[in-house]
Design a protein around this motif. Structure first.
Motif, PDB file in Angstrom:
ATOM      1  N   LEU A 140       0.812  -1.224   0.000  1.00 32.38           N
ATOM      2  CA  LEU A 140       0.000   0.000   0.000  1.00 32.38           C
ATOM      3  C   LEU A 140       0.845   1.274   0.000  1.00 32.38           C
ATOM      4  O   LEU A 140       0.492   2.246  -0.665  1.00 32.38           O
ATOM      5  CB  LEU A 140      -0.933   0.022   1.218  1.00 32.38           C
ATOM      6  CG  LEU A 140      -2.013  -1.062   1.258  1.00 32.38           C
ATOM      7  CD1 LEU A 140      -2.754  -1.028   2.576  1.00 32.38           C
ATOM      8  CD2 LEU A 140      -2.991  -0.900   0.102  1.00 32.38           C
ATOM      9  N   VAL A 141       1.938   1.261   0.762  1.00 30.31           N
ATOM     10  CA  VAL A 141       2.732   2.489   0.892  1.00 30.31           C
ATOM     11  C   VAL A 141       3.773   2.596  -0.230  1.00 30.31           C
ATOM     12  O   VAL A 141       3.934   3.664  -0.848  1.00 30.31           O
ATOM     13  CB  VAL A 141       3.416   2.556   2.286  1.00 30.31           C
ATOM     14  CG1 VAL A 141       4.242   3.817   2.425  1.00 30.31           C
ATOM     15  CG2 VAL A 141       2.376   2.479   3.392  1.00 30.31           C
ATOM     16  N   GLY A 142       4.450   1.481  -0.516  1.00 33.13           N
ATOM     17  CA  GLY A 142       5.527   1.494  -1.523  1.00 33.13           C
ATOM     18  C   GLY A 142       5.098   2.102  -2.857  1.00 33.13           C
ATOM     19  O   GLY A 142       5.725   3.063  -3.336  1.00 33.13           O
ATOM     20  N   PRO A 143       4.024   1.619  -3.478  1.00 32.04           N
ATOM     21  CA  PRO A 143       3.608   2.186  -4.762  1.00 32.04           C
ATOM     22  C   PRO A 143       3.244   3.674  -4.684  1.00 32.04           C
ATOM     23  O   PRO A 143       3.483   4.426  -5.624  1.00 32.04           O
ATOM     24  CB  PRO A 143       2.379   1.354  -5.132  1.00 32.04           C
ATOM     25  CG  PRO A 143       2.588   0.060  -4.450  1.00 32.04           C
ATOM     26  CD  PRO A 143       3.243   0.406  -3.157  1.00 32.04           C
ATOM     27  N   LYS A 144       2.692   4.095  -3.534  1.00 30.05           N
ATOM     28  CA  LYS A 144       2.318   5.512  -3.397  1.00 30.05           C
ATOM     29  C   LYS A 144       3.578   6.384  -3.350  1.00 30.05           C
ATOM     30  O   LYS A 144       3.636   7.453  -3.969  1.00 30.05           O
ATOM     31  CB  LYS A 144       1.493   5.728  -2.120  1.00 30.05           C
ATOM     32  CG  LYS A 144       0.079   5.192  -2.244  1.00 30.05           C
ATOM     33  CD  LYS A 144      -0.711   5.409  -0.978  1.00 30.05           C
ATOM     34  CE  LYS A 144      -2.156   5.005  -1.137  1.00 30.05           C
ATOM     35  NZ  LYS A 144      -2.396   3.616  -1.470  1.00 30.05           N
ATOM     36  N   VAL A 145       4.600   5.903  -2.605  1.00 34.22           N
ATOM     37  CA  VAL A 145       5.846   6.669  -2.507  1.00 34.22           C
ATOM     38  C   VAL A 145       6.514   6.732  -3.885  1.00 34.22           C
ATOM     39  O   VAL A 145       6.939   7.805  -4.341  1.00 34.22           O
ATOM     40  CB  VAL A 145       6.793   6.030  -1.451  1.00 34.22           C
ATOM     41  CG1 VAL A 145       8.166   6.695  -1.478  1.00 34.22           C
ATOM     42  CG2 VAL A 145       6.182   6.153  -0.058  1.00 34.22           C
ATOM     43  N   LEU A 146       6.572   5.592  -4.553  1.00 36.50           N
ATOM     44  CA  LEU A 146       7.203   5.544  -5.882  1.00 36.50           C
ATOM     45  C   LEU A 146       6.450   6.442  -6.873  1.00 36.50           C
ATOM     46  O   LEU A 146       7.075   7.172  -7.662  1.00 36.50           O
ATOM     47  CB  LEU A 146       7.202   4.088  -6.378  1.00 36.50           C
ATOM     48  CG  LEU A 146       8.187   3.742  -7.477  1.00 36.50           C
ATOM     49  CD1 LEU A 146       9.611   4.037  -7.054  1.00 36.50           C
ATOM     50  CD2 LEU A 146       8.060   2.261  -7.854  1.00 36.50           C
ATOM     51  N   ALA A 147       5.136   6.398  -6.808  1.00 33.67           N
ATOM     52  CA  ALA A 147       4.331   7.223  -7.720  1.00 33.67           C
ATOM     53  C   ALA A 147       4.567   8.710  -7.449  1.00 33.67           C
ATOM     54  O   ALA A 147       4.703   9.506  -8.385  1.00 33.67           O
ATOM     55  CB  ALA A 147       2.845   6.885  -7.553  1.00 33.67           C
ATOM     56  N   CYS A 148       4.652   9.086  -6.166  1.00 31.37           N
ATOM     57  CA  CYS A 148       4.901  10.496  -5.834  1.00 31.37           C
ATOM     58  C   CYS A 148       6.297  10.919  -6.290  1.00 31.37           C
ATOM     59  O   CYS A 148       6.482  12.018  -6.810  1.00 31.37           O
ATOM     60  CB  CYS A 148       4.762  10.741  -4.326  1.00 31.37           C
ATOM     61  SG  CYS A 148       3.060  10.870  -3.799  1.00 31.37           S
TER      62      CYS A 148
END
Lengths: 254, 251
Positions: A140-148
């Motif tokens: 949940l967090v990893g993809p959001k950080v990478l996307a940001c």
């Protein structure tokens, strides 16, 4: 030392330690790389496309206002009007583009991340993922950080370009200076290093926005009220970190 | 088989669970009952690995959970299905995608095979054709059934249900109870259900443990529970005046 100061320090180290643990968990090996990649692309589309409108809207007026105010402050016959293009371009690249876009993103993307994760926590969806054997932080967090980290720098580029364009168009239409004068001024003081500096700021702020918001959302305890509080806290802390990081990066890199 | 040996858990000064011993066998509906705050939910969270106990040992098929490495725990988790109190469906996904999620994550097969498995599970819980709907379009009972379908989609050996009847009318509750019982027997699953719904207990429970203030004070089956001498248990079983009168007349 005052008891409240000690409590405050303890609370800071507790949260900082938990934040670091979350970042470590985020780097765990994915259970299924393809699913993680799909989630990252979904987040990129949501964060990038979902924010480009508001970022461009803010940037147009940011560029226009800075052009008008620069002309207002530099009414002197011995100052060349081309300096307006120079000031609008430099301020857009160095400060207005990265910092204002990041502050806008903290409000929009940061609160969105915190409330989404907070709701998932309070409705036990995160527990459901964990019981399935999925690492919820990594998924949940990893993809959001990478996307940001990828989309916010792009949004900053959009913001800088739109701000310069906005300044130029407003100068022309209000008769302050012509396109040619504006472009001449913009070109005369342009440094590629300034763009590098802007990108450094964008990447740093993107990391703050995504990880701090995710931390607040992920650790929500309670119901709707706490989700709202977490979202507000996330935005406030992100804004503070952006302003603090802005100063530190300026000291270090300029 | 799941075995609990001397499980204890404390939160701050509050001892939530103390010296809990129990064995939950396969093909049985094992129920953990008790009043609100008796420690049922914490015990279930310990069993599924969301909370680590302070004392005691938890064993799956005679292997201690504490001694399992990360990969073994990961493997075990894929053998666990759980129905949450509010179903905990992923709101942004359709019913079908909720079922496909664990399949795509852990048992990648052809799309047709995965769709077939999801359709089978939906049919098994009586929701054939509801795949394209979103959770927000379902009733409470339907959400629970989708939750059960998602819990069994990977073919688990252990099924945990946290208050499966909360918020449901008696008829729908009964349907959920029968579904849990049938799946348990059909697939020889070790099922553990947390509940304080006595209708469920009397309808489906093969094995019951009763928790009172963090202690296990009674253990038996649904026939024995009506003849229990445990006063705290009797307060739960015969909570209504109607049932008290019924008991008095029977005795």
């Amino acid at each position: 030392m005052d008891f409240r100061v000690i409590l405050g320090l303890m609370s800071f180290f507790y949260h900082f330690g938990r934040y670091l643990l979350m970042l470590r968990q985020m780097l765990a090996k994915p259970e299924n790389g393809r699913m993680y990649w799909e989630e990252t692309v979904r987040q990129m589309a949501s964060i990038g496309l979902g924010s480009v409108g508001i970022v461009a809207f803010v940037a147009v007026f940011m560029g226009g206002v800075s052009a008008v105010q620069t002309v207002y402050q530099l009414v002197a016959p011995y100052i060349s009007l081309t300096v307006v293009g120079s000031i609008v371009t430099n301020s857009s690249i160095l400060e207005l583009g990265p910092s204002v876009t990041s502050l806008v993103s903290a409000g929009k993307i940061g609160s969105n991340i915190a409330s989404e994760l907070g709701y998932m926590r309070s409705s036990e969806q995160i527990d459901a993922l964990e019981i399935m054997g999925v690492n919820p932080v990594a998924y949940l967090v990893g993809p959001k950080v990478l996307a940001c980290l990828t989309m916010i720098p792009l949004l900053v580029i959009v913001s800088i370009s739109t701000a310069i364009l906005g300044g130029m168009v407003i100068c022309q239409f209000t008769g302050l200076i012509t396109y040619d004068q504006f472009i001449e001024g913009a070109r005369s003081s342009f440094l590629a290093y300034d763009v590098f500096f802007a990108m450094c700021k964008a990447v740093t702020f993107a990391f703050f926005i995504s990880s701090v918001s995710a931390y607040h959302g992920y650790h929500v305890q309670g119901g709707a009220l706490e989700v709202g509080r977490a979202s507000t806290k996330a935005v406030v802390y992100c804004c503070i970190l952006i302003l603090l990081g802005d100063y530190i990066l300026a000291e270090l890199l300029l | 088989m799941i075995r609990l040996q001397g499980i204890g858990k404390r939160f701050g000064d509050h001892q939530v669970l103390e010296d809990i011993n129990a064995t939950f066998g396969p093909g049985q509906v094992n129920m953990v009952i008790g009043a609100s705050g008796s420690g049922k939910s914490v015990l279930m969270k310990i069993m599924v690995g969301l909370v680590i106990p302070d004392q005691g040992d938890l064993q799956y098929e005679n292997e201690s959970l504490a001694s399992m490495d990360r990969e073994a725990k990961q493997g075990l988790r894929q053998n666990i299905g759980m129905l949450f109190q509010n179903a905990a469906l992923f709101d942004s996904l359709t019913v079908e995608d909720n079922l496909l999620f664990p399949l795509r994550m852990f048992k990648p097969a052809s799309r047709a095979e995965m769709l077939e498995r999801a359709a089978y599970c939906l049919e098994r819980v009586g929701l054939a054709g509801k795949g394209p709907l979103y959770p927000s379009e379902l009733s409470g009972g339907m959400k629970k059934r989708v939750g059960i379908a998602r819990a069994i989609v990977l073919g688990p050996r252990y099924l945990f249900c946290d208050e499966p009847n909360s918020g449901l009318d008696p008829k729908t509750s009964l349907k959920i109870d029968h579904l849990i019982r049938d799946l348990t027997q059909e697939f020889n699953i070790t099922t553990v259900v947390n509940t304080h719904d006595m209708n469920s207990v009397l309808e489906c429970a093969d094995h019951i443990i009763f928790l009172h203030k963090g202690h296990k004070t009674w253990e038996g089956d649904r026939h024995e529970i009506l003849r229990s001498e445990d006063s705290a248990l009797n307060e739960l079983v015969y909570a209504t005046r109607f049932l008290q009168q019924f008991r008095d007349r029977s005795s």
